[in-house]
Design a protein around this motif. Structure first.
Motif, short mmCIF file in Angstrom:
data_model
loop_
_atom_site.label_atom_id
_atom_site.label_comp_id
_atom_site.label_asym_id
_atom_site.label_seq_id
_atom_site.Cartn_x
_atom_site.Cartn_y
_atom_site.Cartn_z
N ALA A 1 -15.19 -33.89 126.00
CA ALA A 1 -16.17 -34.85 126.51
C ALA A 1 -15.50 -36.17 126.90
N VAL A 2 -14.58 -36.63 126.07
CA VAL A 2 -13.87 -37.87 126.37
C VAL A 2 -13.04 -37.70 127.63
N GLN A 3 -12.37 -36.57 127.76
CA GLN A 3 -11.57 -36.33 128.96
C GLN A 3 -12.45 -36.26 130.21
N ALA A 4 -13.72 -35.92 130.02
CA ALA A 4 -14.65 -35.86 131.16
C ALA A 4 -15.28 -37.21 131.45
N GLY A 5 -15.03 -38.22 130.60
CA GLY A 5 -15.54 -39.55 130.88
C GLY A 5 -16.35 -40.21 129.79
N ALA A 6 -16.65 -39.49 128.70
CA ALA A 6 -17.38 -40.11 127.59
C ALA A 6 -16.49 -41.14 126.91
N CYS A 7 -17.08 -42.22 126.42
CA CYS A 7 -16.29 -43.25 125.75
C CYS A 7 -16.86 -43.60 124.38
N HIS A 8 -17.77 -42.78 123.89
CA HIS A 8 -18.45 -43.01 122.62
C HIS A 8 -18.49 -41.66 121.90
N VAL A 9 -17.88 -41.59 120.71
CA VAL A 9 -17.78 -40.32 119.99
C VAL A 9 -18.43 -40.46 118.62
N GLN A 10 -19.38 -39.57 118.36
CA GLN A 10 -20.04 -39.55 117.05
C GLN A 10 -19.49 -38.40 116.22
N GLY A 11 -19.37 -38.62 114.92
CA GLY A 11 -18.87 -37.58 114.02
C GLY A 11 -18.92 -38.07 112.59
N THR A 12 -18.32 -37.31 111.70
CA THR A 12 -18.32 -37.66 110.28
C THR A 12 -16.91 -37.55 109.72
N MET A 13 -16.69 -38.21 108.60
CA MET A 13 -15.43 -38.08 107.89
C MET A 13 -15.34 -36.67 107.29
N ASN A 14 -14.22 -36.03 107.47
CA ASN A 14 -13.96 -34.69 106.93
C ASN A 14 -14.91 -33.63 107.47
N GLY A 15 -15.67 -33.97 108.52
CA GLY A 15 -16.54 -32.98 109.14
C GLY A 15 -17.78 -32.64 108.34
N PRO B 1 -15.86 -25.81 124.88
CA PRO B 1 -15.23 -26.97 125.52
C PRO B 1 -15.35 -27.01 127.04
N HIS B 2 -15.19 -25.88 127.71
CA HIS B 2 -15.26 -25.92 129.18
C HIS B 2 -16.67 -26.27 129.65
N GLU B 3 -17.69 -25.84 128.90
CA GLU B 3 -19.07 -26.18 129.25
C GLU B 3 -19.31 -27.67 129.03
N VAL B 4 -18.86 -28.17 127.87
CA VAL B 4 -19.03 -29.59 127.55
C VAL B 4 -18.36 -30.46 128.61
N TYR B 5 -17.14 -30.08 128.99
CA TYR B 5 -16.41 -30.88 129.98
C TYR B 5 -17.18 -30.97 131.30
N GLU B 6 -17.64 -29.84 131.81
CA GLU B 6 -18.31 -29.83 133.11
C GLU B 6 -19.64 -30.59 133.07
N ILE B 7 -20.38 -30.42 131.97
CA ILE B 7 -21.69 -31.07 131.88
C ILE B 7 -21.54 -32.58 131.71
N VAL B 8 -20.61 -33.01 130.85
CA VAL B 8 -20.38 -34.45 130.66
C VAL B 8 -19.90 -35.08 131.96
N LYS B 9 -19.04 -34.38 132.65
CA LYS B 9 -18.53 -34.90 133.93
C LYS B 9 -19.68 -35.15 134.91
N ARG B 10 -20.65 -34.25 134.92
CA ARG B 10 -21.82 -34.42 135.80
C ARG B 10 -22.65 -35.62 135.34
#
Length: 541
Positions: free
Chosen positions: A220-234, A184-193
């Motif tokens: 990622a959303v907290q870093a500024g992303a506004c589009h989230v991809q994923g699946t139901m039940n993972g 998470p900390h890596e994702v946050y910093e990279i997305v923020k950039r």
């Protein structure tokens, strides 16, 4: 906090999970359910990969969805081929979708070793493909494959890949943690950039190989992303994708982002179960937010606190998610557990009733013997009512016998003899069955049917046996769980013994008595017109 757009890829990426396979009809049903939930994009498949996916896109045009855009998936053009002449890109146009997600390489290692082309050609492939699809009038989402690994290896090249997509007209660049190894900390910093580097929407696509796909998506959303991809039940390849069932309430109910409507939020539990059912997957009882055990309380002190202030041991109100609070009864139970369960069944029981203590002691003794009432609440209800003196036995079993014979052939013949006493009258019945449990079931209900004709409506729907102490081999105690139904409701009962037939018999007797009690409560204990028996026996036990 702003709008977050949900992009569901269960119908494409989710089907890459082991054991998950969906027919075209399945995918159409699930697409409608996703639309009802309020998902913004539904990725239906890869039109260029197989005829089934193209068939889905053809039929999906008739769904009349209210919220979601059906989206196709594909890759950038092939090496050395014009985008307008690339067959996969042509199939996307032919699918008739409004939006498309195409993936391209952003990690130089993948470019040189997997694609086996130059870094410059890869950038041209991204630009040409996005530009071509935009010229065809499509909304284009560029999935930056292996972006986080690529950024860690060569940030300049990874950024140049998404910037070239932006230059070509992409509406959104989605950063993919394809190997699922980022934290998470890596994702946050990279997305923020990245958010600072581009002017278009930034999305996130995480895999769950490190068990942090949901956390990474939130970061990622907290870093500024506004589009989230994923699946139901993972669902998804290897360890799965980010589970949108968990992402949605975390973002909306905890962080204040807008994902779906509140009335749609209440569908989360039912949608999760629906996907499990259609995909033929076993629901995980401990699945966060929507699992059967997500708001289940077992320890007596916990239950006492929850009854006074639910927030003491619940992070959310289960009603908001379409789930419900459950109180389990076990050797850990205190007064609060029993009082809560009694209230569920409208049984008048309070802590000042001397019977309460005796009931709790009996529960703990039964648990010591191997009983577990979490999945056998019908047996628990009978136990409580018996302790309160509100229990009607209905019939008494004098004895039963079983005969199993084989005359040298492949099949065994099973016959049961049961003698019951009802209102002082003894009744002896004989019945055959597919195995001893089925034979006993037939003989018992045959004997009491003339007194309680409605028993014909009841049938056994499931039968489970668990060995409690494997070290004793064939002398081990077994726990038998029987699920019964009358076609409208289901209930479960339990029996424990060192003899599997006796354990089955205990569970069977409880099941029949519970149903007769239910009929009595409904003033339907006897009917004049007998219906055709719908007995479904349990075979080979």
């Amino acid at each position: 906090m702003g709008q977050v757009f949900l992009y569901d890829t269960t119908l494409r990426d989710g089907t890459q999970g082991e054991g998950v396979s969906l027919s075209v009809e399945d995918k159409l049903k699930l697409a409608k359910k996703l639309d009802e939930l309020g998902v913004h994009y539904i990725e239906g498949g890869w039109p260029g990969s197989n005829p089934k996916d193209m068939n889905f896109f053809t039929l999906a045009k008739e769904l009349q969805l209210k919220h979601a855009k059906v989206t196709a998936f594909g890759s950038t053009r092939r090496i050395g081929v014009k985008a307008s002449e690339d067959q996969n890109l042509q199939r996307i146009i032919e699918s008739g979708v409004e939006a498309v997600a195409i993936f391209g390489k952003t990690w130089e290692f993948q470019v040189t070793h997997a694609l086996q082309t130059t870094l410059e050609e890869n950038l041209r492939m991204i630009y040409d493909s996005v530009r071509f699809l935009k010229n065809e009038g499509l909304e284009v989402i560029f999935d930056a494959e292996h972006f986080f690994d690529g950024y860690k290896s060569n940030p300049d090249y990874a950024l140049s890949a998404i910037k070239i997509a932006e230059e070509a007209g992409a509406d959104c660049v989605t950063l993919c943690d394809t190997n699922g190894g980022s934290l998470p900390h890596e994702v946050y910093e990279i997305v923020k950039r990245v958010v600072k580097e581009v002017t278009i929407q930034v999305g996130i696509h995480c895999h769950n190989d490190g068990e942090v796909a949901v956390a990474n998506s939130i970061a990622a959303v907290q870093a500024g992303a506004c589009h989230v991809q994923g699946t139901m039940n993972g669902y998804g390849e290897r360890c799965g994708n980010a589970n949108l069932i968990s992402v949605i309430p975390n973002l909306q109910l905890k962080l204040g982002y807008d994902c779906i409507q509140l009335d749609q939020m209440k569908q989360l539990t039912s949608v999760s179960k629906y996907f499990h059912e259609i995909a033929n997957q076993t629901p995980q009882s401990n699945q966060p937010f929507v699992g059967k055990s997500a708001f289940a309380h077992k320890g007596g002190m916990h239950v006492s606190a929850v009854l006074k202030h639910p927030e003491t041991y619940e992070h959310l109100n289960p009603v908001e998610l379409g789930n419900q609070r459950r109180v389990l009864v076990s050797e850990l139970s205190g007064q609060s557990n029993v009082l809560f369960k009694a209230k569920e069944w409208n049984i008048d029981l309070n802590k000042n009733n001397p019977a309460t203590k005796h009931i709790i002691e009996e529960i703990k003794e039964k648990e010591h013997q191997g009983y577990q009432y979490e999945a056998a609440e019908a047996s628990f209800e009978l136990l409580v009512k018996k302790g309160l003196g509100q229990w009607d036995e209905f019939f008494k079993v004098n004895h039963f016998k079983l005969f199993i014979e084989n005359n040298g052939g492949e099949h065994f013949k099973t016959e049961a003899v049961v003698k019951v006493c009802i209102n002082g009258e003894e009744v002896l019945t004989v019945a055959e069955g597919n195995g001893p449990v089925n034979a006993l079931d037939h003989a018992l209900r045959k004997g009491i049917m003339q007194f309680f004709p409605n028993i014909q409506k009841m049938y056994l729907s499931d039968y489970k046996v668990r060995v409690l102490d494997e070290t004793n081999a064939t002398a081990s105690k077994v726990r038998v769980l029987i699920e019964s139904s009358d076609g409208q409701e289901k209930w479960s009962t339990i029996g424990v013994s060192g003899n599997v037939i006796e354990a089955s018999w205990f569970a069977l007797i409880d099941s029949v008595r519970y149903y007769l009690q239910k009929l009595q409560n409904d003033n339907d204990i006897v009917i004049q017109e007998k219906e055709l028996s719908r007995t479904i026996g349990v075979q080979n036990h």
